[in-house]
Design a protein around this motif. Structure first.
Motif, PDB file in Angstrom:
ATOM      1  N   UNK A   1      15.309 -10.167 -21.909  1.00  0.00           N
ATOM      2  CA  UNK A   1      16.407  -9.423 -22.519  1.00  0.00           C
ATOM      3  C   UNK A   1      17.040  -8.485 -21.500  1.00  0.00           C
ATOM      4  N   UNK A   2      18.360  -8.543 -21.406  1.00  0.00           N
ATOM      5  CA  UNK A   2      19.120  -7.651 -20.534  1.00  0.00           C
ATOM      6  C   UNK A   2      19.671  -6.513 -21.377  1.00  0.00           C
ATOM      7  N   UNK A   3      19.316  -5.296 -21.009  1.00  0.00           N
ATOM      8  CA  UNK A   3      19.757  -4.139 -21.769  1.00  0.00           C
ATOM      9  C   UNK A   3      21.229  -3.829 -21.477  1.00  0.00           C
ATOM     10  N   UNK A   4      21.788  -2.969 -22.296  1.00  0.00           N
ATOM     11  CA  UNK A   4      23.191  -2.576 -22.109  1.00  0.00           C
ATOM     12  C   UNK A   4      23.365  -1.885 -20.764  1.00  0.00           C
TER      13      UNK A   4
ATOM     14  N   UNK B   1      17.930  -2.817 -16.584  1.00  0.00           N
ATOM     15  CA  UNK B   1      16.582  -3.312 -16.286  1.00  0.00           C
ATOM     16  C   UNK B   1      16.551  -4.400 -15.220  1.00  0.00           C
ATOM     17  N   UNK B   2      17.664  -4.642 -14.524  1.00  0.00           N
ATOM     18  CA  UNK B   2      17.685  -5.570 -13.399  1.00  0.00           C
ATOM     19  C   UNK B   2      18.436  -4.909 -12.244  1.00  0.00           C
TER      20      UNK B   2
ATOM     21  N   UNK C   1      21.837  -8.903 -10.801  1.00  0.00           N
ATOM     22  CA  UNK C   1      23.007  -8.990 -11.682  1.00  0.00           C
ATOM     23  C   UNK C   1      24.101  -9.831 -11.037  1.00  0.00           C
ATOM     24  N   UNK C   2      24.290  -9.680  -9.733  1.00  0.00           N
ATOM     25  CA  UNK C   2      25.338 -10.426  -9.054  1.00  0.00           C
ATOM     26  C   UNK C   2      25.033 -11.924  -9.041  1.00  0.00           C
ATOM     27  N   UNK C   3      23.760 -12.277  -8.826  1.00  0.00           N
ATOM     28  CA  UNK C   3      23.391 -13.691  -8.804  1.00  0.00           C
ATOM     29  C   UNK C   3      23.502 -14.310 -10.205  1.00  0.00           C
ATOM     30  N   UNK C   4      23.211 -13.530 -11.252  1.00  0.00           N
ATOM     31  CA  UNK C   4      23.410 -14.032 -12.612  1.00  0.00           C
ATOM     32  C   UNK C   4      24.898 -14.256 -12.886  1.00  0.00           C
ATOM     33  N   UNK C   5      25.745 -13.380 -12.341  1.00  0.00           N
ATOM     34  CA  UNK C   5      27.188 -13.562 -12.516  1.00  0.00           C
ATOM     35  C   UNK C   5      27.665 -14.826 -11.808  1.00  0.00           C
ATOM     36  N   UNK C   6      27.085 -15.113 -10.645  1.00  0.00           N
ATOM     37  CA  UNK C   6      27.448 -16.345  -9.936  1.00  0.00           C
ATOM     38  C   UNK C   6      26.988 -17.558 -10.728  1.00  0.00           C
ATOM     39  N   UNK C   7      25.782 -17.486 -11.293  1.00  0.00           N
ATOM     40  CA  UNK C   7      25.290 -18.594 -12.120  1.00  0.00           C
ATOM     41  C   UNK C   7      26.194 -18.804 -13.327  1.00  0.00           C
TER      42      UNK C   7
END
Length: 751
Positions: free
Chosen positions: A621-624, A628-629, A634-640
């Motif tokens: 779970x990613x908090x608001x 928690x990351x 966060x940047x790599x999740x945005x690329x994904x």
């Protein structure tokens, strides 16, 4: 007709049922019907309700309409269905959650022709008769039509718009009116019964009359309770449906506003103005509806008042009229004070939203005293405005109170005087009591109508505030119409110019260059040179440019905006992740994709290794605020998230500038894998991350200075060479702290 040799079981019309789920079959049937009308739907874009095992007709209709088409759900009998022989493909809803595609009908033979949604266009349809179809068909059908002709016209958010929403619930309004009329008629009888009790039962001690009246009162009370409950239930459903319709319409209009509007306006101010529409909703489903219902009581009761006592009836009307006159006179002043109160409350809400949104900055810089002072000032303005409006309302209430007391109490005294002094045809005690009971029912609607005019001022102010946001030009037409060509990623700029609204100088001037599909294009230049502006044009965020910007030979403004943005992956410097799981964030734009697609995208973005180390993996779970990351994660999740849809055009706008060296190295190492088979546009101040680009475009003050490879630009472009040396001077000179040479304004000719 309908012989076995000419019909078949629709469940066995193909092998699709065994290869696909009912939901997939239903979506594919709608997709085929839309394709017949020239609409290119994508199942990966479909967003279904979470509590539905198979998409319903309203959900499917919304899917079609969001892509520029029209759809209508119907419930038909076999006789009507078999007559639809010349219709385009019709989607038949089956009981197991799947669907069939009806492509023809033969009324003479009593069969309809069904096609397998997953079969090739050349596959022959299957004839199905009534008996076999009834076993699987629910009777529901979905009719799909092509794009609407002409310009998409959105009605302005005003009273006419609200009236249209209300009239959309005609059936419920009719039921409420019927129940209100019945209740109003029943409301007349209790005072008349009281009159009979006093004049007949008490005066003549008639027990038989008392028993009869008691039974009548019981029967009428039963029906009044029943009707009142029914009206409350219908009114509750009506208000709930209106609230839903208004909320959906407002949110759809808000989402259709262009990004440029949200960039210019304060977020808290926008939220406050849009929230004002709920004041209007409360008025329409509260005071307005109740006053409308009370009018039926007035129309029924008023004739009885004149029948009971003509003088007292005129006195009641005169007092109520004076109350209305006082309110009307005070209305302009009240309107100004209420508008001031609404504006003050919106300013305070904006300050609260700004503080919460920037709470990290507030805490890290110890800005609590500053924000507290701002909040105190806004609160003081709200309190002052509320106090002034409240005092004005108090004076109005005090002015009308004597008239209200006269209606409720003085009328009885006047009636008693008339009953005592009248010599003939005097007002009897029972009639006086009946008039007192009915008089209150007449005065309340009249006073409510007068106060309704006062409430209209607040509603008008609230509607104007909401309209100042919702009535702005939207992207609805661009989002639902336009071309959907196959995209490879070839870019062509020809004399492109763009100026931001209110800016003195253009952000881009005469931008001319082109790159073939599959190119890794870097954009470099000093701050304000126009790099991010080019990426905004490519995303369709800003469309008011001059010249020609083409994607695969098609002018960008002619491409459907939704299709363009879903075909284009974007990674920004500061990316927003929604509160939810990692998996939900990666597939946010394509909810129809599977976990395998999520894992593939995470692997391309270099995010797989840290996701697998997390306790819940892709369900973490990613908090608001993504607290928690880390920033690199966060940047790599945005690329994904950007690459999961396999876009042909990928834009990275300062995607690595906020990363630590280790995270930046991981992202840069994956650029070659990301660039395979797609065009990449990379904006970066760090020239080292652009060395491997096929082409690098150097910008300065909105102009193209030069374009070429890293080696070519180092050899011939002074500006690029200077920027490169500024970033690498310590490495090149071994620590020499000499200042860099002045930056020239001219370079070699742009290729």
């Amino acid at each position: 007709m309908g012989q076995t040799d000419h019909s078949a079981d629709p469940a066995a019309s193909g092998q699709a049922a065994s290869r696909h789920t009912p939901e997939q079959i239903r979506l594919q049937a709608v997709l085929c019907a839309a394709r017949f009308h020239g609409m290119a739907l994508d199942v990966r874009d479909f967003i279904a309700a979470t509590d539905e095992s198979s998409p319903s007709i309203p959900v499917l209709m919304r899917w079609v309409e969001e892509n520029g088409g029209t759809a209508r759900g119907l419930h038909l009998h076999w006789r009507a269905l078999v007559r639809m022989r010349d219709m385009p493909p019709v989607v038949l809803m089956f009981a197991d959650g799947s669907a069939g595609l009806m492509v023809g009908a033969d009324e003479a033979r009593g069969v309809v022709w069904l096609a397998d949604p997953f079969a090739s266009p050349d596959a022959a349809p299957v004839a199905v008769n009534e008996l076999r179809l009834r076993g699987v068909w629910t009777g529901a059908v979905l009719l799909v039509r092509g794009a609407r002709a002409g310009t998409v016209v959105e009605p302005p958010v005003d009273f006419a718009w609200l009236r249209g929403l209300v009239l959309g619930e005609r059936r419920l309004l009719r039921d409420v009116v019927i129940a209100s009329m019945a209740i109003s008629i029943l409301a007349v009888f209790p005072p008349l019964i009281v009159m009979q009790v006093i004049d007949r039962v008490v005066n003549f001690h008639s027990m038989a009359t008392l028993v009869s009246l008691t039974g009548l009162v019981g029967v009428m009370a039963f029906y009044e309770i029943l009707l009142t409950h029914a009206r409350r239930e219908i009114t509750l459903v009506l208000t709930t449906r209106l609230d839903t319709r208004i909320s959906l319409a407002v949110f759809d209009r808000l989402l259709a506003l262009p990004l440029e509007f949200f960039e210019r306006e304060q977020a808290g101010n926008v939220i406050g103005r849009v929230g004002a529409i709920y004041r209007v909703r409360q008025f329409m489903t509260g005071r307005l509806l109740n006053t409308f219902l009370d009018l039926f009581t007035l129309l029924v009761v008023l004739p009885f008042l004149f029948w009971l006592s003509l003088p007292l009836a005129w006195m009641t009307l005169a007092a109520a009229g004076l109350i209305g006159a006082v309110i009307v006179v005070a209305m302009p002043a009240m309107a100004r004070l209420v508008a001031r109160q609404v504006r003050a409350e919106m300013d305070r809400s904006a300050a609260l939203h700004e503080t919460v949104a920037g709470i990290r900055t507030v805490k890290t810089l110890a800005l609590e005293p500053v924000r507290r002072e701002v909040w105190d000032e806004k609160t003081a303005s709200v309190v002052a405005a509320s106090l002034d409006a409240g005092r004005m309302g108090n004076w109005v209430a005090t002015a009308v109170m004597p008239l209200d007391l006269f209606i409720n109490r003085g009328i009885i005294l006047v009636g008693a005087y008339l009953a005592i002094t009248a010599t003939t045809s005097g007002l009897e005690a029972g009639a006086l009591m009946a008039f007192a009971m009915l008089g209150g029912r007449v005065a309340a609607p009249l006073v409510s109508m007068a106060r309704l005019i006062d409430d209209l001022n607040e509603v008008r102010s609230a509607l104007a505030e909401a309209g100042s946001v919702l009535n702005r030009p939207t992207e609805t037409r661009a989002l639902t119409t336009g071309l959907r060509p196959p995209i490879s990623g070839a870019l062509s700029f020809a004399d492109v110019g763009f100026t931001y609204p209110g800016a003195a100088a253009p952000a881009l001037s005469d931008i001319t260059f082109s790159v073939p599909a599959g190119t890794m294009l870097g954009l470099v230049g000093r701050s304000g040179s126009g790099k991010s502006t080019i990426t905004r044009l490519l995303q369709g965020v800003s469309r008011g440019y001059t010249g020609h910007l083409r994607l695969d030979g098609v002018d960008l403004r002619e491409i459907n905006l939704t299709y363009l943005r879903r075909s284009c992956g974007v990674v920004l410097q500061d990316n927003f992740l929604f509160r939810g799981t990692i998996r939900d964030n990666i597939i946010a734009g394509r909810p129809g994709l599977t976990l395998e697609d999520v894992v593939r995208a995470a692997r391309l973005a270099g995010a797989e290794e840290f996701i697998e180390r997390m306790p819940a993996g892709y369900d973490t779970w990613i908090e608001e605020g993504s607290t928690n990351i880390s920033g690199g994660q966060r940047q790599r999740l945005a690329i994904a998230r950007a690459v999961i849809s396999d876009p042909r055009l990928l834009i990275l706008d300062e995607a690595t500038s906020a990363l630590d060296p280790e995270s930046e190295a991981v992202v840069n190492a994956n650029l070659r894998h990301l660039a395979h088979g797609r065009t990449m546009v990379i904006v970066s101040h760090r020239l080292a991350s652009l060395v491997d680009c096929n082409r690098i475009c150097v910008l300065d003050r909105g102009h193209v200075v030069d374009i070429g490879t890293h080696a070519e630009l180092l050899a011939r472009c002074d500006l690029y060479r200077t920027l490169w040396m500024q970033q690498n001077r310590l490495h090149e000179t071994g620590g020499d702290d000499e200042p860099p040479p002045p930056v020239p304004h001219e370079c070699g000719d742009a290729a």
